[in-house]
Scaffold this motif. Structure first.
Motif, PDB file in Angstrom:
ATOM      1  N   VAL A 163       0.849  -1.200   0.000  1.00 54.76           N
ATOM      2  CA  VAL A 163       0.000   0.000   0.000  1.00 54.76           C
ATOM      3  C   VAL A 163       0.880   1.245   0.000  1.00 54.76           C
ATOM      4  CG1 VAL A 163      -1.804   1.265   1.231  1.00 54.76           C
ATOM      5  CG2 VAL A 163      -1.758  -1.243   1.293  1.00 54.76           C
ATOM      6  N   VAL A 164       0.674   2.134  -0.962  1.00 60.02           N
ATOM      7  CA  VAL A 164       1.385   3.402  -0.983  1.00 60.02           C
ATOM      8  C   VAL A 164       0.488   4.467  -0.349  1.00 60.02           C
ATOM      9  CG1 VAL A 164       0.595   3.986  -3.323  1.00 60.02           C
ATOM     10  CG2 VAL A 164       2.640   5.076  -2.413  1.00 60.02           C
ATOM     11  N   VAL A 165       1.087   5.265   0.537  1.00 62.31           N
ATOM     12  CA  VAL A 165       0.351   6.326   1.235  1.00 62.31           C
ATOM     13  C   VAL A 165       0.724   7.648   0.584  1.00 62.31           C
ATOM     14  CG1 VAL A 165      -0.169   7.365   3.464  1.00 62.31           C
ATOM     15  CG2 VAL A 165       0.470   4.950   3.337  1.00 62.31           C
ATOM     16  N   LEU A 166      -0.272   8.321   0.002  1.00 59.24           N
ATOM     17  CA  LEU A 166      -0.048   9.559  -0.744  1.00 59.24           C
ATOM     18  C   LEU A 166      -0.822  10.705  -0.109  1.00 59.24           C
ATOM     19  CD1 LEU A 166      -0.615   8.102  -4.340  1.00 59.24           C
ATOM     20  CD2 LEU A 166       1.592   8.504  -3.261  1.00 59.24           C
ATOM     21  N   GLY A 167      -0.404  11.923  -0.415  1.00 58.30           N
ATOM     22  CA  GLY A 167      -1.163  13.073   0.084  1.00 58.30           C
ATOM     23  C   GLY A 167      -0.307  14.300   0.264  1.00 58.30           C
ATOM     24  N   HIS A 168      -0.951  15.411   0.603  1.00 58.33           N
ATOM     25  CA  HIS A 168      -0.282  16.692   0.788  1.00 58.33           C
ATOM     26  C   HIS A 168       0.526  16.692   2.084  1.00 58.33           C
ATOM     27  CE1 HIS A 168       0.200  21.025   0.259  1.00 58.33           C
ATOM     28  NE2 HIS A 168      -0.080  21.168   1.530  1.00 58.33           N
ATOM     29  N   VAL A 169       1.579  17.503   2.099  1.00 59.95           N
ATOM     30  CA  VAL A 169       2.417  17.619   3.300  1.00 59.95           C
ATOM     31  C   VAL A 169       1.573  18.082   4.486  1.00 59.95           C
ATOM     32  CG1 VAL A 169       3.095  20.011   2.753  1.00 59.95           C
ATOM     33  CG2 VAL A 169       4.536  18.622   4.222  1.00 59.95           C
ATOM     34  N   ASP A 170       1.881  17.558   5.647  1.00 57.20           N
ATOM     35  CA  ASP A 170       1.223  17.924   6.912  1.00 57.20           C
ATOM     36  C   ASP A 170      -0.232  17.448   7.000  1.00 57.20           C
ATOM     37  OD1 ASP A 170       3.498  19.152   7.858  1.00 57.20           O
ATOM     38  OD2 ASP A 170       2.949  21.111   7.044  1.00 57.20           O
ATOM     39  N   HIS A 171      -0.670  16.597   6.094  1.00 56.48           N
ATOM     40  CA  HIS A 171      -2.027  16.060   6.211  1.00 56.48           C
ATOM     41  C   HIS A 171      -2.061  14.797   7.077  1.00 56.48           C
ATOM     42  CE1 HIS A 171      -4.462  18.284   2.866  1.00 56.48           C
ATOM     43  NE2 HIS A 171      -3.755  19.099   3.635  1.00 56.48           N
ATOM     44  N   GLY A 172      -0.898  14.401   7.599  1.00 52.62           N
ATOM     45  CA  GLY A 172      -0.881  13.364   8.628  1.00 52.62           C
ATOM     46  C   GLY A 172      -0.581  11.961   8.163  1.00 52.62           C
ATOM     47  N   LYS A 173       0.129  11.789   7.044  1.00 50.55           N
ATOM     48  CA  LYS A 173       0.427  10.441   6.556  1.00 50.55           C
ATOM     49  C   LYS A 173       1.283   9.660   7.550  1.00 50.55           C
ATOM     50  CE  LYS A 173       2.512  11.434   2.789  1.00 50.55           C
ATOM     51  NZ  LYS A 173       2.838  12.781   3.306  1.00 50.55           N
ATOM     52  N   SER A 174       2.392  10.276   7.958  1.00 49.97           N
ATOM     53  CA  SER A 174       3.302   9.580   8.875  1.00 49.97           C
ATOM     54  C   SER A 174       2.652   9.334  10.230  1.00 49.97           C
ATOM     55  CB  SER A 174       4.591  10.390   9.044  1.00 49.97           C
ATOM     56  OG  SER A 174       5.281  10.463   7.818  1.00 49.97           O
ATOM     57  N   SER A 175       1.874  10.299  10.710  1.00 48.16           N
ATOM     58  CA  SER A 175       1.181  10.125  11.996  1.00 48.16           C
ATOM     59  C   SER A 175       0.156   9.003  11.917  1.00 48.16           C
ATOM     60  CB  SER A 175       0.488  11.439  12.388  1.00 48.16           C
ATOM     61  OG  SER A 175       1.429  12.469  12.548  1.00 48.16           O
ATOM     62  N   LEU A 176      -0.465   8.863  10.759  1.00 47.55           N
ATOM     63  CA  LEU A 176      -1.442   7.797  10.580  1.00 47.55           C
ATOM     64  C   LEU A 176      -0.752   6.436  10.637  1.00 47.55           C
ATOM     65  CD1 LEU A 176      -4.495   7.619  10.070  1.00 47.55           C
ATOM     66  CD2 LEU A 176      -4.023   7.498   7.635  1.00 47.55           C
ATOM     67  N   LEU A 177       0.394   6.322   9.989  1.00 51.95           N
ATOM     68  CA  LEU A 177       1.153   5.070  10.058  1.00 51.95           C
ATOM     69  C   LEU A 177       1.616   4.794  11.482  1.00 51.95           C
ATOM     70  CD1 LEU A 177       3.342   5.065   6.828  1.00 51.95           C
ATOM     71  CD2 LEU A 177       1.608   3.409   7.475  1.00 51.95           C
ATOM     72  N   GLU A 178       1.992   5.846  12.178  1.00 47.11           N
ATOM     73  CA  GLU A 178       2.434   5.683  13.567  1.00 47.11           C
ATOM     74  C   GLU A 178       1.286   5.188  14.431  1.00 47.11           C
ATOM     75  OE1 GLU A 178       4.482   8.417  17.064  1.00 47.11           O
ATOM     76  OE2 GLU A 178       4.586   9.035  14.973  1.00 47.11           O
ATOM     77  N   ALA A 179       0.094   5.687  14.121  1.00 48.41           N
ATOM     78  CA  ALA A 179      -1.075   5.252  14.878  1.00 48.41           C
ATOM     79  C   ALA A 179      -1.428   3.803  14.577  1.00 48.41           C
ATOM     80  CB  ALA A 179      -2.269   6.159  14.555  1.00 48.41           C
ATOM     81  N   ILE A 180      -1.165   3.354  13.342  1.00 48.12           N
ATOM     82  CA  ILE A 180      -1.457   1.972  12.977  1.00 48.12           C
ATOM     83  C   ILE A 180      -0.616   1.007  13.811  1.00 48.12           C
ATOM     84  CG2 ILE A 180      -1.227   0.286  11.097  1.00 48.12           C
ATOM     85  CD1 ILE A 180      -2.086   2.543   9.184  1.00 48.12           C
ATOM     86  N   ARG A 181       0.603   1.410  14.013  1.00 46.09           N
ATOM     87  CA  ARG A 181       1.435   0.590  14.888  1.00 46.09           C
ATOM     88  C   ARG A 181       2.249   1.510  15.778  1.00 46.09           C
ATOM     89  NH1 ARG A 181       4.830  -4.816  13.500  1.00 46.09           N
ATOM     90  NH2 ARG A 181       5.824  -5.049  15.526  1.00 46.09           N
ATOM     91  N   GLU A 182       1.930   1.544  17.040  1.00 50.09           N
ATOM     92  CA  GLU A 182       2.429   2.575  17.944  1.00 50.09           C
ATOM     93  C   GLU A 182       3.942   2.611  18.057  1.00 50.09           C
ATOM     94  OE1 GLU A 182      -1.249   3.859  20.539  1.00 50.09           O
ATOM     95  OE2 GLU A 182       0.808   4.107  21.141  1.00 50.09           O
TER      96      GLU A 182
END
Length: 500
Positions: free
Chosen positions: A18-37
């Motif tokens: 799965v590739v995670v795409l989107g605008h800067v600061d829209h929370g991609k990395s934080s979302l991945l961090e939330a998926i696995r703490e």
């Protein structure tokens, strides 16, 4: 029966990538961090911005999902595009409080080009200013129609802070993966894509590979179009040593003879000879990036060293895209690894400056550069580096006043001829005449002298400009004895850029 059973055992369904795409600061990395703490992605990156493509594996409901987190800044378009070509599913992260941005549109276009099924994650849904319906409307303008708007694109409301929607997102990914049904054959020779490559001072060339089919094991002969090697060690995304890399599994490989190019296809070969037969370009002999520069033009010469091959691709493109109307950026040499004395000697011979991105300066090279007066600067954030080069370009340019010819007039009559003040009438025969412009008076093509317009009239009224074909009266200061039939040429002083 035994043969059929063996075939079934070697053929399996590949976990989704799965590739995670989107605008800067829209929370991609934080979302991945939330998926696995225990993913601390954001904290590892300068300025809280993901600057390298990373691949991470999570387990959900007993099944594996590989996530590729691509940088969101516009300078990293090439890396994002590459991420979209190696994935099965794209998750488009859009902040529910900000909506569709330019990089969101860019990410949508890349997913469409790659033909990837899309899942929209409306992130930051916990924010008071979140407006999911408005965002869905904006997405529809980009031809992304979510299910609640009568389309087929799943849309999950998520929050990395409250963990809302995380389970639903993972379930949707697995559901889509079941529909895609990607089969793999573990009995085949391993193959896949190079995600990253770098040079380690102790271990030599490193390559992060995403295995797509078959498997990669320690001892395998492995190669791309630009590099080959024998796998010495394999590490998973958490840095743990593993014996085998399976499909959809990102592995760090030690053993390449040189850094392969990012985005290349790799495969496992039966022998070193077979691998070498496939090599068409040696990275060691790869020429520096060339820009067509006009003969005699001023250049800003740079030796560029970076930590990872993906950064090199992005930075070279970004630097050569800077405005270069007066001074051109010339990349004398580019490479991956520590800044060494070879780089300093090259810079010395070419009068270049050395720029490093997330790499170190060898102490011996640093001393040599200091003795020889070679500029060496290193950066951890790409935008700081680009801005520094931009400043260097601007420092090579100054502004100066230059004389610009604007028009000419034929003298039809002389009305006043005092010692230093004259009034003449004439017809503009070329260009225009402006109030306060400088004058040069010619007779039979010989220059007689100069003057300066004090006042300009047309139809006995003051005016700022008189154009070709029109008649005018001019009061000017000057000592030349002007007469009917003389030609007066006009000019002004303008500030223009000059290369130092």
């Amino acid at each position: 029966m035994k043969k059929e059973s063996a075939t079934q055992q070697s053929t399996q369904i590949r976990p989704p990538v799965v590739v995670v795409l989107g605008h800067v600061d829209h929370g991609k990395s934080s979302l991945l961090e939330a998926i696995r703490e225990d993913f601390k992605i954001t904290s590892k990156e300068s300025g809280g911005i993901t600057q390298h493509m990373g691949a991470y594996v999570v387990e959900y409901q007993g099944k594996s999902i590989t996530f590729i987190d691509t940088p969101g800044h516009e300078a990293f378009s090439a890396m994002r595009e590459r991420g979209a070509t190696i994935a099965d599913i794209a998750v488009l992260v859009v902040a529910a409080d900000e909506g569709v941005k330019q990089q969101t549109k860019e990410a949508i276009e890349q997913a469409k080009k790659a033909g990837l099924p899309l899942i929209v994650a409306l992130n930051k849904i916990d924010k008071p200013e979140a407006n999911p319906e408005r965002v869905k409307q904006e997405l529809s303008q980009e031809e992304i129609f979510v299910e609640s708007f009568g389309g087929k694109v799943p849309c999950i409301e998520t929050s990395a802070t409250t963990k809302k929607g995380i389970s639903e997102l993972l379930e949707m990914i697995l559901l889509m993966a079941d529909l895609e049904h990607k089969n793999i054959d573990l009995s085949k020779a391993g193959e896949g894509v190079v995600i990253e490559s770098s040079m380690d001072s102790r271990r030599g060339p490193l390559a992060t590979l995403l295995v797509q089919n078959g498997s990669v094991k320690a001892g395998d002969i492995i190669g791309t179009k630009t590099a080959i090697g024998k796998v010495r060690t394999l590490q998973d995304f958490q840095g743990e040593t593993v014996q085998v890399g399976f499909p959809a599994m990102p592995v760090l490989v030690v053993g390449f003879e040189a850094c392969p190019q990012v985005g290349e296809v790799f495969q496992v070969f039966e022998s070193e000879e077979a691998a070498r037969a496939e090599v068409v370009v040696s990275p060691l002999g790869r020429p520096a990036q060339v820009l067509v520069i006009p003969q005699g033009a001023k250049t800003l010469d740079i030796v560029l060293k970076v930590d990872m091959a993906g950064s090199l691709e992005v930075l070279a493109s970004a630097l050569l895209s800077l405005p270069q109307e007066h001074v051109f950026v010339r990349l004398v040499d580019t490479g991956v690894g520590v800044i060494g004395d070879k780089d300093v000697r090259l810079a010395q011979g070419t009068h270049a400056r050395i720029v490093g991105f997330r790499t170190q300066v060898d102490p011996v090279a640093g001393d040599l550069a200091q003795r020889e007066g070679i500029v060496v600067e290193t950066f951890d954030v790409i935008y700081d580096l680009i801005q520094r080069v931009r400043v260097w370009l601007e420092q090579e340019i100054v502004q100066e006043f230059v004389t610009v010819d604007i028009g000419a007039l034929q003298v039809l009559a002389v009305f006043l001829a005092e010692k230093n003040r004259k009034i003449i009438g004439g017809k503009v025969i070329d260009g225009e005449v402006r109030k306060r412009s400088q004058m040069k008076i010619f007779r039979n093509e010989a220059e007689l002298g100069t003057g300066k317009i004090v006042n300009l009239q047309k139809d006995k009224k003051d005016t700022e400009v008189v154009r070709k074909g029109e008649e005018c009266g001019i009061l000017y200061e000057g000592s030349v004895k002007i007469q009917q039939g003389d030609i007066v040429k006009f000019s002004i002083q303008e500030l223009q850029n000059k290369v130092l």
